[in-house]
Scaffold this motif. Sequence first.
Motif, PDB file in Angstrom:
ATOM      1  N   ASP A  46     -44.412   9.686  18.382  1.00  0.00           N
ATOM      2  CA  ASP A  46     -44.708   8.786  17.266  1.00  0.00           C
ATOM      3  C   ASP A  46     -43.545   8.720  16.275  1.00  0.00           C
ATOM      4  O   ASP A  46     -43.315   7.688  15.642  1.00  0.00           O
ATOM      5  CB  ASP A  46     -45.966   9.250  16.516  1.00  0.00           C
ATOM      6  N   ALA A  47     -42.838   9.822  16.116  1.00  0.00           N
ATOM      7  CA  ALA A  47     -41.733   9.887  15.161  1.00  0.00           C
ATOM      8  C   ALA A  47     -40.390  10.041  15.849  1.00  0.00           C
ATOM      9  O   ALA A  47     -39.356  10.112  15.171  1.00  0.00           O
ATOM     10  CB  ALA A  47     -41.944  11.057  14.204  1.00  0.00           C
ATOM     11  N   GLN A  48     -40.396  10.098  17.211  1.00  0.00           N
ATOM     12  CA  GLN A  48     -39.179  10.330  17.979  1.00  0.00           C
ATOM     13  C   GLN A  48     -38.416  11.536  17.423  1.00  0.00           C
ATOM     14  O   GLN A  48     -37.211  11.474  17.157  1.00  0.00           O
ATOM     15  CB  GLN A  48     -38.299   9.070  17.989  1.00  0.00           C
ATOM     16  N   THR A  49     -39.162  12.624  17.264  1.00  0.00           N
ATOM     17  CA  THR A  49     -38.639  13.810  16.596  1.00  0.00           C
ATOM     18  C   THR A  49     -38.950  15.066  17.393  1.00  0.00           C
ATOM     19  O   THR A  49     -40.060  15.235  17.889  1.00  0.00           O
ATOM     20  CB  THR A  49     -39.258  13.937  15.184  1.00  0.00           C
ATOM     21  N   PHE A  50     -37.948  15.942  17.510  1.00  0.00           N
ATOM     22  CA  PHE A  50     -38.140  17.274  18.061  1.00  0.00           C
ATOM     23  C   PHE A  50     -38.418  18.246  16.919  1.00  0.00           C
ATOM     24  O   PHE A  50     -37.798  18.159  15.856  1.00  0.00           O
ATOM     25  CB  PHE A  50     -36.881  17.763  18.795  1.00  0.00           C
ATOM     26  N   ARG A  72     -35.582  20.306  12.717  1.00  0.00           N
ATOM     27  CA  ARG A  72     -36.051  18.989  13.175  1.00  0.00           C
ATOM     28  C   ARG A  72     -34.872  18.255  13.797  1.00  0.00           C
ATOM     29  O   ARG A  72     -33.775  18.235  13.240  1.00  0.00           O
ATOM     30  CB  ARG A  72     -36.621  18.168  12.022  1.00  0.00           C
ATOM     31  N   GLY A  73     -35.117  17.640  14.947  1.00  0.00           N
ATOM     32  CA  GLY A  73     -34.067  16.894  15.632  1.00  0.00           C
ATOM     33  C   GLY A  73     -34.471  15.448  15.849  1.00  0.00           C
ATOM     34  O   GLY A  73     -35.612  15.171  16.226  1.00  0.00           O
ATOM     35  N   SER A  74     -33.558  14.517  15.608  1.00  0.00           N
ATOM     36  CA  SER A  74     -33.851  13.098  15.817  1.00  0.00           C
ATOM     37  C   SER A  74     -32.641  12.410  16.437  1.00  0.00           C
ATOM     38  O   SER A  74     -31.484  12.793  16.184  1.00  0.00           O
ATOM     39  CB  SER A  74     -34.214  12.413  14.493  1.00  0.00           C
ATOM     40  N   HIS A  75     -32.912  11.408  17.281  1.00  0.00           N
ATOM     41  CA  HIS A  75     -31.840  10.671  17.948  1.00  0.00           C
ATOM     42  C   HIS A  75     -31.153   9.741  16.959  1.00  0.00           C
ATOM     43  O   HIS A  75     -31.789   8.913  16.304  1.00  0.00           O
ATOM     44  CB  HIS A  75     -32.401   9.860  19.110  1.00  0.00           C
ATOM     45  N   TRP A  82     -29.580  17.439  14.052  1.00  0.00           N
ATOM     46  CA  TRP A  82     -30.519  18.503  13.689  1.00  0.00           C
ATOM     47  C   TRP A  82     -30.446  18.812  12.198  1.00  0.00           C
ATOM     48  O   TRP A  82     -29.360  18.874  11.608  1.00  0.00           O
ATOM     49  CB  TRP A  82     -30.212  19.770  14.483  1.00  0.00           C
ATOM     50  N   SER A  83     -31.607  19.016  11.611  1.00  0.00           N
ATOM     51  CA  SER A  83     -31.679  19.409  10.210  1.00  0.00           C
ATOM     52  C   SER A  83     -31.225  20.856  10.055  1.00  0.00           C
ATOM     53  O   SER A  83     -31.172  21.604  11.043  1.00  0.00           O
ATOM     54  CB  SER A  83     -33.113  19.273   9.706  1.00  0.00           C
ATOM     55  N   PRO A  84     -30.910  21.293   8.843  1.00  0.00           N
ATOM     56  CA  PRO A  84     -30.627  22.719   8.625  1.00  0.00           C
ATOM     57  C   PRO A  84     -31.863  23.564   8.931  1.00  0.00           C
ATOM     58  O   PRO A  84     -32.990  23.057   8.993  1.00  0.00           O
ATOM     59  CB  PRO A  84     -30.273  22.775   7.135  1.00  0.00           C
ATOM     60  N   VAL A  85     -31.651  24.857   9.100  1.00  0.00           N
ATOM     61  CA  VAL A  85     -32.754  25.780   9.356  1.00  0.00           C
ATOM     62  C   VAL A  85     -33.671  25.827   8.136  1.00  0.00           C
ATOM     63  O   VAL A  85     -33.219  25.988   7.003  1.00  0.00           O
ATOM     64  CB  VAL A  85     -32.228  27.191   9.677  1.00  0.00           C
ATOM     65  N   GLN A  86     -34.969  25.640   8.387  1.00  0.00           N
ATOM     66  CA  GLN A  86     -35.976  25.661   7.324  1.00  0.00           C
ATOM     67  C   GLN A  86     -36.896  26.860   7.535  1.00  0.00           C
ATOM     68  O   GLN A  86     -37.413  27.078   8.625  1.00  0.00           O
ATOM     69  CB  GLN A  86     -36.800  24.367   7.354  1.00  0.00           C
ATOM     70  N   MET A 367     -40.271  24.251  27.051  1.00  0.00           N
ATOM     71  CA  MET A 367     -39.857  22.908  27.431  1.00  0.00           C
ATOM     72  C   MET A 367     -40.756  21.850  26.808  1.00  0.00           C
ATOM     73  O   MET A 367     -41.919  22.096  26.488  1.00  0.00           O
ATOM     74  CB  MET A 367     -39.895  22.753  28.953  1.00  0.00           C
ATOM     75  N   THR A 368     -40.199  20.641  26.673  1.00  0.00           N
ATOM     76  CA  THR A 368     -40.970  19.471  26.278  1.00  0.00           C
ATOM     77  C   THR A 368     -40.423  18.269  27.029  1.00  0.00           C
ATOM     78  O   THR A 368     -39.314  18.329  27.590  1.00  0.00           O
ATOM     79  CB  THR A 368     -40.910  19.249  24.753  1.00  0.00           C
ATOM     80  N   GLN A 369     -41.187  17.176  27.084  1.00  0.00           N
ATOM     81  CA  GLN A 369     -40.768  15.966  27.799  1.00  0.00           C
ATOM     82  C   GLN A 369     -40.731  14.793  26.845  1.00  0.00           C
ATOM     83  O   GLN A 369     -41.541  14.692  25.915  1.00  0.00           O
ATOM     84  CB  GLN A 369     -41.722  15.651  28.952  1.00  0.00           C
ATOM     85  N   TYR A 370     -39.772  13.910  27.045  1.00  0.00           N
ATOM     86  CA  TYR A 370     -39.741  12.632  26.329  1.00  0.00           C
ATOM     87  C   TYR A 370     -39.225  11.576  27.299  1.00  0.00           C
ATOM     88  O   TYR A 370     -38.122  11.650  27.800  1.00  0.00           O
ATOM     89  CB  TYR A 370     -38.871  12.715  25.060  1.00  0.00           C
ATOM     90  N   GLY A 371     -40.097  10.592  27.613  1.00  0.00           N
ATOM     91  CA  GLY A 371     -39.769   9.606  28.627  1.00  0.00           C
ATOM     92  C   GLY A 371     -39.584  10.277  29.975  1.00  0.00           C
ATOM     93  O   GLY A 371     -40.400  11.085  30.410  1.00  0.00           O
ATOM     94  N   GLN A 372     -38.473   9.955  30.646  1.00  0.00           N
ATOM     95  CA  GLN A 372     -38.132  10.580  31.924  1.00  0.00           C
ATOM     96  C   GLN A 372     -37.191  11.770  31.735  1.00  0.00           C
ATOM     97  O   GLN A 372     -36.573  12.243  32.696  1.00  0.00           O
ATOM     98  CB  GLN A 372     -37.484   9.537  32.847  1.00  0.00           C
ATOM     99  N   ASN A 373     -37.080  12.234  30.508  1.00  0.00           N
ATOM    100  CA  ASN A 373     -36.178  13.336  30.200  1.00  0.00           C
ATOM    101  C   ASN A 373     -36.957  14.579  29.800  1.00  0.00           C
ATOM    102  O   ASN A 373     -38.100  14.506  29.339  1.00  0.00           O
ATOM    103  CB  ASN A 373     -35.228  12.954  29.065  1.00  0.00           C
TER     104      ASN A 373
END
Length: 405
Positions: A46-50, A72-75, A82-86, A367-373
């Motif tokens: 929904d947010a395209q966020t790791f 937090r990671g975003s394309h 990646w955001s700083p360590v929180q 692990m996590t999946q997003y699309g075919q990746n």
Amino acid sequence: MKGMIDSMASKSYAEFHQTQPAKTSLFRQQKNGPTYRIPALIYISDAQTFLAFAEERSTPRDSDAKVLVMRRGSHQNGSIQWSPVQTLSSACLPDHRTMNPCPVYERKSKTVFLFFVSILGNTTEERQIVTGRNQSHLCYVTSTDYGLSWSKTTDLTNSVIGDEITNWATFAVGPGHGIQMKNGRLIIPAYVYYIHYRCFPFYFPLYVKPHALSFYSDDRGITWNVGEKISMSSCECEMAEILDHADQSHLYCNARSTHGHRVEALSQSNGAAFDKPHSAQKLVEAHFGCQGSVLSFPVPESSGEEGKKQNDSSTQFDTKTWLVYSHPTDKKKRKDLGVYLNKTPFSTNGWSQPWIINKGPSGYSDMTQYGQNFACLMECGEKSEIEEIAFVEFKLSDVICACNV
């Protein structure tokens, strides 16, 4: 000519099999500073966020865990930023240490539940097992803005486990991700060191055995229940939903073991109970075992296998989902993290040979999946697996090619 083609194909496969995905270090051990352990990873489409989680510890010891941290990671512009360590300062109980991050995303309410356990002071797992006195609490925090902010801690220990806690020497969740099933049920994998016999009148435990189980919710996380224990000795676990050709759900559990191979079990009751646990002979464990990660995903249309009929005897083990699993592949020590593929999840012998995605010291992974990746967050290093927690990405086609199945 055919021999030349076969030779080229073999060489190409061998070369590919030796490749490893590029790593991005997210949490690195500091000299005379903190150590980071126990990765957990989810992707929120929904947010395209790791969201990548870990424990921060003052030393590598479990008893010196302190708090949970997150990035937090975003394309952006073709790469992940990646955001700083929180520091997740609200994920705690007073005078307790926070361990075992286990996130799950509830689709309808768009809420991230981050489960963890809070353990009194520096009380070790071993001390709880020996004394039979549990000091662990079942807790969670939530986020409704994709990890930007977090709620206060909710302690579920009394309401969910209740008086049964007297038979639990200790317990923990995950570590690693939970899942939401097709019917909406939220699943948090967990394990308990169960006291089967005590010595009376002194009441100390005589026989304590670990068992994997699940916590689950059918009302989007408002209330939670605890499932039955897997009968076979089993510990840290992750779970995945398998869909058969009638669209019926089967909850698969893959658990840590100290007997040389992983433990697998299936549930026909969506995690309330598990049947027929067995030892997975193709999935090896080092002597004391190690945590591993498992995902299910739809059979790719390009495989030509998605539409096979259930009544075809040659495809009796086919499903609408496959499994992928990550774990150190060495039989003696934690090294050479591999990814395995299983096209026939109902078969006890369906796992492929592993594709090594990290050569050298390797530990826990998620692990996590997003699309075919796919993405994997893993413990790794040059001399020790606790030197850093790194993030890697790879395609499903990479797994299929590398595993050669």
